[in-house]
Scaffold this active site. Sequence first.
Site, PDB file in Angstrom:
ATOM      1  N   HIS A 276      13.855   7.112  13.175  1.00 43.23           N
ATOM      2  CA  HIS A 276      15.122   7.846  13.233  1.00 43.23           C
ATOM      3  C   HIS A 276      15.691   7.983  11.833  1.00 43.23           C
ATOM      4  O   HIS A 276      15.698   7.005  11.094  1.00 43.23           O
ATOM      5  CB  HIS A 276      16.115   7.091  14.115  1.00 43.23           C
ATOM      6  CG  HIS A 276      17.457   7.733  14.151  1.00 43.23           C
ATOM      7  ND1 HIS A 276      17.697   8.901  14.853  1.00 43.23           N
ATOM      8  CD2 HIS A 276      18.630   7.392  13.544  1.00 43.23           C
ATOM      9  CE1 HIS A 276      18.968   9.238  14.683  1.00 43.23           C
ATOM     10  NE2 HIS A 276      19.557   8.348  13.897  1.00 43.23           N
TER      11      HIS A 276
ATOM     12  N   GLU B 148     -24.216  32.734  -0.413  1.00 44.10           N
ATOM     13  CA  GLU B 148     -22.871  33.331  -0.450  1.00 44.10           C
ATOM     14  C   GLU B 148     -22.917  34.600  -1.302  1.00 44.10           C
ATOM     15  O   GLU B 148     -23.417  34.584  -2.421  1.00 44.10           O
ATOM     16  CB  GLU B 148     -21.857  32.327  -1.025  1.00 44.10           C
ATOM     17  CG  GLU B 148     -20.467  32.886  -1.236  1.00 44.10           C
ATOM     18  CD  GLU B 148     -19.831  33.502   0.008  1.00 44.10           C
ATOM     19  OE1 GLU B 148     -19.609  32.766   0.978  1.00 44.10           O
ATOM     20  OE2 GLU B 148     -19.572  34.725  -0.003  1.00 44.10           O
TER      21      GLU B 148
ATOM     22  N   ALA C 225      -1.872  44.630   9.706  1.00 41.63           N
ATOM     23  CA  ALA C 225      -2.365  43.295  10.106  1.00 41.63           C
ATOM     24  C   ALA C 225      -2.526  43.294  11.617  1.00 41.63           C
ATOM     25  O   ALA C 225      -1.806  42.599  12.331  1.00 41.63           O
ATOM     26  CB  ALA C 225      -1.383  42.221   9.649  1.00 41.63           C
TER      27      ALA C 225
HETATM   28  C1  FAD Z   1      -3.999  36.041   5.459  1.00 38.47           C
HETATM   29  C2  FAD Z   1      -4.719  35.002   6.274  1.00 38.47           C
HETATM   30  C3  FAD Z   1      -4.128  33.761   6.473  1.00 38.47           C
HETATM   31  C4  FAD Z   1      -4.785  32.785   7.206  1.00 38.47           C
HETATM   32  N1  FAD Z   1      -4.176  31.576   7.397  1.00 38.47           N
HETATM   33  C5  FAD Z   1      -4.803  30.624   8.119  1.00 38.47           C
HETATM   34  C6  FAD Z   1      -4.205  29.352   8.316  1.00 38.47           C
HETATM   35  O1  FAD Z   1      -3.097  29.087   7.834  1.00 38.47           O
HETATM   36  N2  FAD Z   1      -4.870  28.415   9.009  1.00 38.47           N
HETATM   37  C7  FAD Z   1      -6.104  28.687   9.567  1.00 38.47           C
HETATM   38  O2  FAD Z   1      -6.667  27.799  10.216  1.00 38.47           O
HETATM   39  N3  FAD Z   1      -6.695  29.884   9.407  1.00 38.47           N
HETATM   40  C8  FAD Z   1      -6.081  30.854   8.692  1.00 38.47           C
HETATM   41  N4  FAD Z   1      -6.699  32.054   8.512  1.00 38.47           N
HETATM   42  C9  FAD Z   1      -8.024  32.287   9.138  1.00 38.47           C
HETATM   43  C10 FAD Z   1      -9.134  31.609   8.319  1.00 38.47           C
HETATM   44  O3  FAD Z   1      -9.091  32.077   6.995  1.00 38.47           O
HETATM   45  C11 FAD Z   1     -10.489  31.901   8.947  1.00 38.47           C
HETATM   46  O4  FAD Z   1     -10.451  31.535  10.316  1.00 38.47           O
HETATM   47  C12 FAD Z   1     -11.593  31.130   8.261  1.00 38.47           C
HETATM   48  O5  FAD Z   1     -11.689  31.472   6.902  1.00 38.47           O
HETATM   49  C13 FAD Z   1     -12.937  31.410   8.948  1.00 38.47           C
HETATM   50  O6  FAD Z   1     -13.920  30.653   8.320  1.00 38.47           O
HETATM   51  P1  FAD Z   1     -15.452  31.086   8.381  1.00 38.47           P
HETATM   52  O7  FAD Z   1     -16.207  29.987   7.713  1.00 38.47           O
HETATM   53  O8  FAD Z   1     -15.824  31.448   9.749  1.00 38.47           O
HETATM   54  O9  FAD Z   1     -15.572  32.451   7.541  1.00 38.47           O
HETATM   55  P2  FAD Z   1     -14.972  32.960   6.175  1.00 38.47           P
HETATM   56  O10 FAD Z   1     -13.972  32.056   5.621  1.00 38.47           O
HETATM   57  O11 FAD Z   1     -14.579  34.381   6.399  1.00 38.47           O
HETATM   58  O12 FAD Z   1     -16.233  32.919   5.191  1.00 38.47           O
HETATM   59  C14 FAD Z   1     -17.356  33.719   5.416  1.00 38.47           C
HETATM   60  C15 FAD Z   1     -18.138  33.829   4.118  1.00 38.47           C
HETATM   61  O13 FAD Z   1     -19.392  34.457   4.383  1.00 38.47           O
HETATM   62  C16 FAD Z   1     -19.728  35.293   3.296  1.00 38.47           C
HETATM   63  N5  FAD Z   1     -20.672  36.301   3.780  1.00 38.47           N
HETATM   64  C17 FAD Z   1     -20.464  37.243   4.721  1.00 38.47           C
HETATM   65  N6  FAD Z   1     -21.596  37.960   4.930  1.00 38.47           N
HETATM   66  C18 FAD Z   1     -22.535  37.462   4.082  1.00 38.47           C
HETATM   67  C19 FAD Z   1     -23.894  37.773   3.827  1.00 38.47           C
HETATM   68  N7  FAD Z   1     -24.533  38.732   4.500  1.00 38.47           N
HETATM   69  N8  FAD Z   1     -24.546  37.075   2.868  1.00 38.47           N
HETATM   70  C20 FAD Z   1     -23.935  36.074   2.177  1.00 38.47           C
HETATM   71  N9  FAD Z   1     -22.632  35.719   2.408  1.00 38.47           N
HETATM   72  C21 FAD Z   1     -21.950  36.408   3.342  1.00 38.47           C
HETATM   73  C22 FAD Z   1     -18.377  35.885   2.898  1.00 38.47           C
HETATM   74  O14 FAD Z   1     -18.423  36.357   1.565  1.00 38.47           O
HETATM   75  C23 FAD Z   1     -17.451  34.693   3.067  1.00 38.47           C
HETATM   76  O15 FAD Z   1     -17.333  33.973   1.874  1.00 38.47           O
HETATM   77  C24 FAD Z   1      -6.070  33.050   7.759  1.00 38.47           C
HETATM   78  C25 FAD Z   1      -6.677  34.298   7.543  1.00 38.47           C
HETATM   79  C26 FAD Z   1      -6.017  35.247   6.800  1.00 38.47           C
HETATM   80  C27 FAD Z   1      -6.702  36.575   6.565  1.00 38.47           C
END
Ligand code: FAD
Length: 453
Positions: A435, A33, A262
């Site tokens: 209910h 990470e 957004a």
């Molecule tokens: C404002 C907002 C509100 C949201 N609300 C919701 C919600 O209510 N419900 C919902 O289901 N989803 C919601 N989402 C979407 C949700 O946050 C994402 O779908 C989810 O976080 C995706 O998970 P992920 O594991 O794919 O990636 P992420 O959570 O984006 O995590 C990816 C990680 O990889 C790390 N990383 C990237 N590149 C590298 C690298 N080269 N080396 C090491 N580490 C790296 C990053 O630092 C990050 O920590 C929301 C998003 C936003 C922006």
Amino acid sequence: MRSYDLIIIGSGPGGHAAALAAGRAGMTTALVESGPLGGTCLNWGCIPTKLFLGATEPIAGIRAQERLRLASGSMNVDLSALQKRKNAIVTASRKAIEQSLATVNVDLIQGRARLASPSSIIVNNGTETEYGFARLILATGSSPSFFPGMEPDHAIILDSTGLLDLTETPASLAIIGAGAIGLEMGQFWERMGTKITLIEGMDRVAPTEDPEISKVLATALKRSKWTVSTGKKVAGITAENGRAVVSLEDGTVYEADKALVAVGRKPNSEGLSLEAAHIATQGRGWIETDELLQAGENIYAIGDVNGRTLLAHAASDQGEYVIRHIQGETKEPYAPGPIPGCIYGSTEAIRTGFTAEELTNQGKEVRVSTSMLSANPICQSHGASAGLIKVVWSEGRVRGVSAAGHNVSHLITLCEVAVREGWTREKAQTIIFAHPTLDEALKQALLADQVSV
Ligand SMILES: Cc1cc2nc3c(=O)[nH]c(=O)nc-3n(C[C@H](O)[C@H](O)[C@H](O)COP(=O)(O)OP(=O)(O)OC[C@H]3O[C@@H](n4cnc5c(N)ncnc54)[C@H](O)[C@@H]3O)c2cc1C
């Protein structure tokens, strides 16, 4: 070179779920990470936005009772205290993630990873270290994306991450994009007293949802005195004299203290040296995956970065599937079925399964049955009786449910079960709904007359 059975890049919901499952399965596992643990969801997404909406919910409650002339009053939310609480909860959750990984013997490697070859990565954290893997999961997530001329300056023109860190309430906020992020953040700031202008290039708010859902949301926003502009494209946003100036292609200009852009997300696939393992991308850089979520030999891509579904629970589900696949527990292609989604706030929207339009476009025979929330005693008691639940049927079975209204997110899992199990009307009839509950409105929708579309 140290080698692992599995290396995961990214500790968001996808990477974290995969790491826990792999650790429990006894695989030697490392999680890399580059930022804080927990990814977008914990640090800048699901969790902070819901914390902000939860803290300000009583304001919406008071306003609803005020509209009925039953109550009056106000509630002041201390923004700096709320920011502190957000930071405390996020920090505690990061710690919990760290502990959960340690419990299942997952090594945590801090640093930025990139591929070095089809079987190794390099992690840079000041120095560069190479690690070998038998299997790799790319779970690097996504970041806000912008159209040209709308890039944030991170002071006046903000992305969702910047807006979540404000320590002063802006008097006015222009939001570009009426998807879930724009709608949720706008509702929070509106409760804080900010005047909201919402601009959406498509012809309605929440444009990916059923048009009737968009209508309920738009009516609620107008009632809350938002200025809503749909079907108009933004030509550019500039920061002038400390204010955001949003110019539309039709010549209209909106000014506000801050602007939130957004309009979408882009994959975090740049800088991963994907070519070192012959991994292909499409569009803005979404990593291409096959039906097993494989991006290359022994390399998987899960969560936002593969562009399939940009939701936290979709990412975790994919992470858990990949570990089952690696362990040989499943050889089946990844087929998650309906994925539930919610837009939170005072008037919420949910959807699982298909909309009527989607099924019609597949050439299916489609019927819909609807119930209005105005007759529901729980909605009435909250002074929030606008909204509806719409059930989509094909061949006598539930294929989708959409809803908009007060607290409809509470219905999402039951709706998901109805769609997943393909309930018939007779099945719905056999279930006793307590209910009075909001759930009864779902029962009414399930049992209402079905109309062909
Ligand atoms: C404002 C907002 C509100 C949201 N609300 C919701 C919600 O209510 N419900 C919902 O289901 N989803 C919601 N989402 C979407 C949700 O946050 C994402 O779908 C989810 O976080 C995706 O998970 P992920 O594991 O794919 O990636 P992420 O959570 O984006 O995590 C990816 C990680 O990889 C790390 N990383 C990237 N590149 C590298 C690298 N080269 N080396 C090491 N580490 C790296 C990053 O630092 C990050 O920590 C929301 C998003 C936003 C922006």
